[in-house]
Design a protein around this motif. Structure first.
Motif, mmCIF file in Angstrom:
data_model
loop_
_atom_site.group_PDB
_atom_site.id
_atom_site.type_symbol
_atom_site.label_atom_id
_atom_site.label_comp_id
_atom_site.label_asym_id
_atom_site.label_seq_id
_atom_site.Cartn_x
_atom_site.Cartn_y
_atom_site.Cartn_z
ATOM 1 N N ASP A 113 -10.213 -2.459 -9.406
ATOM 2 C CA ASP A 113 -11.632 -2.277 -9.089
ATOM 3 C C ASP A 113 -12.400 -3.586 -9.244
ATOM 4 N N LEU B 152 -5.847 -5.768 -1.774
ATOM 5 C CA LEU B 152 -5.065 -4.703 -2.406
ATOM 6 C C LEU B 152 -4.026 -4.138 -1.453
ATOM 7 N N ARG C 157 -8.148 3.576 -6.937
ATOM 8 C CA ARG C 157 -7.200 2.611 -6.370
ATOM 9 C C ARG C 157 -5.866 2.680 -7.105
ATOM 10 N N THR C 158 -4.786 2.493 -6.369
ATOM 11 C CA THR C 158 -3.444 2.555 -6.949
ATOM 12 C C THR C 158 -3.215 1.404 -7.916
ATOM 13 N N HIS D 96 -3.997 5.634 -11.115
ATOM 14 C CA HIS D 96 -5.132 5.215 -10.299
ATOM 15 C C HIS D 96 -6.230 4.652 -11.194
#
Length: 198
Positions: A177, A78, A108-109, A103
């Protein structure tokens, strides 16, 4: 290399653009929400996934004019993906725009890049995404390779025409994810694009 030269020679440089016109003439517009979020894609006709894949395979057959800014000898993390998207966008501000969509459930972006010579709200949109399912990492690499090809060949007549007439939305990671966990599902255990409400 011989096959690439033969294929490019037989079809000519305009062939992929004609294919884009044929496949994407049903795309009416893409609406951007506040903060640059991807909104509704409105379609007048159906898109063929096979033809879309064929288009970008044809683009990949065209010879690159620059060295790659990203290697394709491993699946990228990532951090590597985000760094590449930000650096490539910063180096090409006239045709690229980095947009943070939001997100994931685990923080997570989720981001995408828009490739176009115009305001993306004023031209038809092409949307490409990767890793809907977290363990399908090759799709992320494909989206990165398409971005790399567009940047490295932006002056090629075929790529220049693509940037002139369309806004290409490139989202390498739909499910970051799942990408990290190397699972098909997202952080909630849901199977993206199987568990959608529509």
């Amino acid at each position: 290399l011989d096959a690439r030269a033969e294929l490019a020679g037989e079809m000519g440089p305009a062939f992929p653009v004609v294919l884009v016109e044929a496949v994407f003439n049903g795309v009416d517009r893409i609406a951007l929400g506040e903060g640059g979020e991807i909104g509704d894609l409105l379609f007048r006709g159906a898109l063929s996934v096979g033809l879309i894949g064929a288009l970008f395979c044809l683009l990949a057959l065209l010879p690159s004019r620059k060295a790659l800014a990203i290697g394709f000898d491993h699946y990228h993390s990532l951090a590597e993906i985000d760094q590449y998207l930000r650096a490539t966008t910063a180096a090409n501000p006239d045709i690229l725009r980095y947009v943070k969509l939001g997100h994931s459930d685990e923080g997570r972006t989720v981001a995408y890049v828009i490739a176009s010579k115009h305001d993306p709200r004023t031209v038809p949109a092409l949307y490409l995404n990767g890793t809907h399912h977290g363990n399908e990492k090759s799709s992320t690499e494909t989206v990165l390779a398409i971005l790399e090809h567009i940047v490295n060949n932006r002056r090629d007549p075929t790529v220049a025409a693509l940037l002139e007439h369309y806004a290409v939305f490139l989202q390498p990671l739909v499910n970051p994810d799942g990408h990290v966990a190397n699972t098909r599902s997202d952080a909630k255990g849901e199977d993206p694009n199987r568990d959608y409400s529509y």
